[in-house]
Design a protein around this motif. Sequence first.
Motif, PDB file in Angstrom:
ATOM      1  N   ALA B  33     -12.321   1.435   5.393  1.00 49.06           N
ATOM      2  CA  ALA B  33     -11.271   0.386   5.003  1.00 49.06           C
ATOM      3  C   ALA B  33     -10.284   1.238   4.204  1.00 49.06           C
ATOM      4  CB  ALA B  33     -11.969  -0.692   4.364  1.00 49.06           C
ATOM      5  N   ALA B  34     -10.558   2.155   3.313  1.00 50.16           N
ATOM      6  CA  ALA B  34      -9.719   2.809   2.280  1.00 50.16           C
ATOM      7  C   ALA B  34      -8.393   3.315   3.327  1.00 50.16           C
ATOM      8  CB  ALA B  34     -10.356   3.965   1.695  1.00 50.16           C
ATOM      9  N   SER B  35      -7.303   3.236   2.991  1.00 54.28           N
ATOM     10  CA  SER B  35      -6.310   3.764   3.847  1.00 54.28           C
ATOM     11  C   SER B  35      -5.480   4.788   2.906  1.00 54.28           C
ATOM     12  CB  SER B  35      -5.208   2.749   4.174  1.00 54.28           C
ATOM     13  OG  SER B  35      -4.505   2.218   2.976  1.00 54.28           O
ATOM     14  N   MET B  36      -4.566   5.813   3.676  1.00 59.36           N
ATOM     15  CA  MET B  36      -4.299   6.695   3.017  1.00 59.36           C
ATOM     16  C   MET B  36      -2.869   6.109   2.342  1.00 59.36           C
ATOM     17  SD  MET B  36      -5.466   9.618   3.239  1.00 59.36           S
ATOM     18  CE  MET B  36      -5.083  11.179   3.510  1.00 59.36           C
ATOM     19  N   ASP B  37      -2.326   5.069   2.713  1.00 63.85           N
ATOM     20  CA  ASP B  37      -1.211   4.242   2.152  1.00 63.85           C
ATOM     21  C   ASP B  37      -1.610   3.899   0.758  1.00 63.85           C
ATOM     22  OD1 ASP B  37       1.036   3.974   3.824  1.00 63.85           O
ATOM     23  OD2 ASP B  37      -0.386   2.979   5.215  1.00 63.85           O
ATOM     24  N   GLU B  38      -2.871   3.275   0.517  1.00 61.60           N
ATOM     25  CA  GLU B  38      -3.484   2.814  -0.566  1.00 61.60           C
ATOM     26  C   GLU B  38      -3.450   3.700  -1.643  1.00 61.60           C
ATOM     27  OE1 GLU B  38      -6.662   0.058  -0.455  1.00 61.60           O
ATOM     28  OE2 GLU B  38      -6.479  -0.461  -2.584  1.00 61.60           O
ATOM     29  N   ILE B  39      -4.058   5.073  -1.171  1.00 61.89           N
ATOM     30  CA  ILE B  39      -4.330   6.044  -2.018  1.00 61.89           C
ATOM     31  C   ILE B  39      -3.139   6.632  -2.482  1.00 61.89           C
ATOM     32  CG2 ILE B  39      -5.309   8.384  -2.098  1.00 61.89           C
ATOM     33  CD1 ILE B  39      -7.429   7.425   0.016  1.00 61.89           C
ATOM     34  N   ALA B  40      -2.200   6.631  -1.581  1.00 62.41           N
ATOM     35  CA  ALA B  40      -0.872   7.197  -2.356  1.00 62.41           C
ATOM     36  C   ALA B  40      -0.400   6.190  -3.181  1.00 62.41           C
ATOM     37  CB  ALA B  40       0.042   7.338  -1.098  1.00 62.41           C
ATOM     38  N   GLU B  41      -0.375   4.970  -3.025  1.00 58.58           N
ATOM     39  CA  GLU B  41       0.207   4.006  -4.005  1.00 58.58           C
ATOM     40  C   GLU B  41      -0.698   4.105  -5.349  1.00 58.58           C
ATOM     41  OE1 GLU B  41       0.428  -0.081  -2.024  1.00 58.58           O
ATOM     42  OE2 GLU B  41       0.564  -0.786  -4.182  1.00 58.58           O
ATOM     43  N   VAL B  42      -1.726   4.090  -5.470  1.00 60.32           N
ATOM     44  CA  VAL B  42      -2.622   4.004  -6.574  1.00 60.32           C
ATOM     45  C   VAL B  42      -2.227   5.532  -7.141  1.00 60.32           C
ATOM     46  CG1 VAL B  42      -4.907   4.313  -7.569  1.00 60.32           C
ATOM     47  CG2 VAL B  42      -4.450   2.763  -5.756  1.00 60.32           C
ATOM     48  N   ALA B  43      -1.895   6.366  -6.563  1.00 60.46           N
ATOM     49  CA  ALA B  43      -1.934   7.772  -7.169  1.00 60.46           C
ATOM     50  C   ALA B  43      -0.086   7.940  -7.635  1.00 60.46           C
ATOM     51  CB  ALA B  43      -1.927   8.889  -6.155  1.00 60.46           C
ATOM     52  N   GLY B  44       0.617   6.944  -7.047  1.00 61.82           N
ATOM     53  CA  GLY B  44       1.808   6.828  -7.391  1.00 61.82           C
ATOM     54  C   GLY B  44       2.591   8.146  -6.728  1.00 61.82           C
ATOM     55  N   VAL B  45       2.200   8.294  -5.555  1.00 63.51           N
ATOM     56  CA  VAL B  45       2.996   9.318  -4.795  1.00 63.51           C
ATOM     57  C   VAL B  45       3.259   8.962  -3.555  1.00 63.51           C
ATOM     58  CG1 VAL B  45       1.882  11.457  -5.945  1.00 63.51           C
ATOM     59  CG2 VAL B  45       0.880  10.701  -3.903  1.00 63.51           C
ATOM     60  N   SER B  46       3.981   9.692  -2.417  1.00 65.75           N
ATOM     61  CA  SER B  46       4.215   9.148  -1.318  1.00 65.75           C
ATOM     62  C   SER B  46       3.209   9.750  -0.313  1.00 65.75           C
ATOM     63  CB  SER B  46       5.609   9.844  -0.701  1.00 65.75           C
ATOM     64  OG  SER B  46       5.319  11.318  -0.655  1.00 65.75           O
TER      65      SER B  46
END
Lengths: 235, 235
Positions: B33-46
């Motif tokens: 379920a984890a998305s790259m979108d969410e990971i980028a958002e949590v990391a504060g990067v694109s």
Amino acid sequence: MGAVKSKRVPRAVRERQMLDAAVLTFARRGYRAASMDEIAEVAGVSKPLVYLYLNSKEDLFSTVIRRESEALVAAVTAAVEPGGTADRQLWSGLEGFFAHTAEHPDGWAVLHQQARTHGEPFAHQVAAMRTEIVAFVTELLGAAAKEAGCVGELAEREVAGLAHALVGAAESLAEWANVRTDEGASGEREHPSAKDTAATMMNFAWTGLGRLTGGERWAPGGLAVDREGRSAARG
Amino acid sequence: MGAVKSKRVPRAVRERQMLDAAVLTFARRGYRAASMDEIAEVAGVSKPLVYLYLNSKEDLFSTVIRRESEALVAAVTAAVEPGGTADRQLWSGLEGFFAHTAEHPDGWAVLHQQARTHGEPFAHQVAAMRTEIVAFVTELLGAAAKEAGCVGELAEREVAGLAHALVGAAESLAEWANVRTDEGASGEREHPSAKDTAATMMNFAWTGLGRLTGGERWAPGGLAVDREGRSAARG
């Protein structure tokens, strides 16, 4: 059904043959690599019959996990000697567990490795079985603690922790006992017997490493044996 | 790279931020379920920057497993007090293990649950780490057995079995200690402390259930305490 060339065998028997073939194939090939063709071949039936009876590879795997889980839980609970001392009950339960997993290494591989590796729905099925076993062990240890009069000390919470530790240790030991590769020069697979594995587990969990490194061991008679083998122990 | 709007942050720092975000997201959402979108958002990067640095979700997950494995093995091996008595060494190693897993519950969830559940390549990575820890514990127990003069009794084979039991117990206990849900009326999550969990583990593995149900306990001072709390024990 008319298209399937097979002898008149009752559906329940056919299904059991298919499930047996599936356990063997999933354990040895792994879930992903296992094919319905191979399962049908091992079962001695046609592939359409496997689909007709068990629907899909996912459903077949799920049915296999359920069957093997139930068999394992039944073996453990049936093995425990009712009314025995705490160590006797634990010993008999562990012996049941290690005997069942040694006799059904493919079933154990499906539960312990395959089911946990191939996605959450299967992992949840096997987690539910584990919860059942942990609850059973918690009850057993709780009764032992009460019997020994240490109600206040072995609080409910610690008993739950100990039950988790015990189940984790037994699982890990069963994996080790069953997947060991050849060591002997004879080329035979040299697995420890279920009794030996259960004894290792009792030495660990019941006797404790402290006494164990001092040369004591647990024996089925309920007596620890010291380094010189003093104090009679019998099974 | 020009398209990515981000401050000038060294690559190593950015990567660490992404991996931290990935650990959190994989642990809480699950790998699928984890998305790259969410990971980028949590990391504060694109998102393109995450792909540029870490290639794909599979590679990112694999990198995360490697990093968390190394951190856990390092924490355990560093925690063991060199030259101490056997129980002291075991205690310090277990304390290191339970402290690390309690401080990094997301990392532990990735290793213990996610990595094992989503396919063989990831499961193999975490199995390799486990093998390393089992080898470390085997050496520790072997040395303890030798020190206690029971070379012949605690044969090499049984030491390996005991090490597997110990590691399985500790894993299971860490899972239990970290995933327990709310119990208190306060709504706070009531986890046992790392020290408490390590003590439960020592009571189980070192003292043994036999002595434990008799009211004895292991204490960091190396002395078992009886039911009335006799014999001084200190940490």
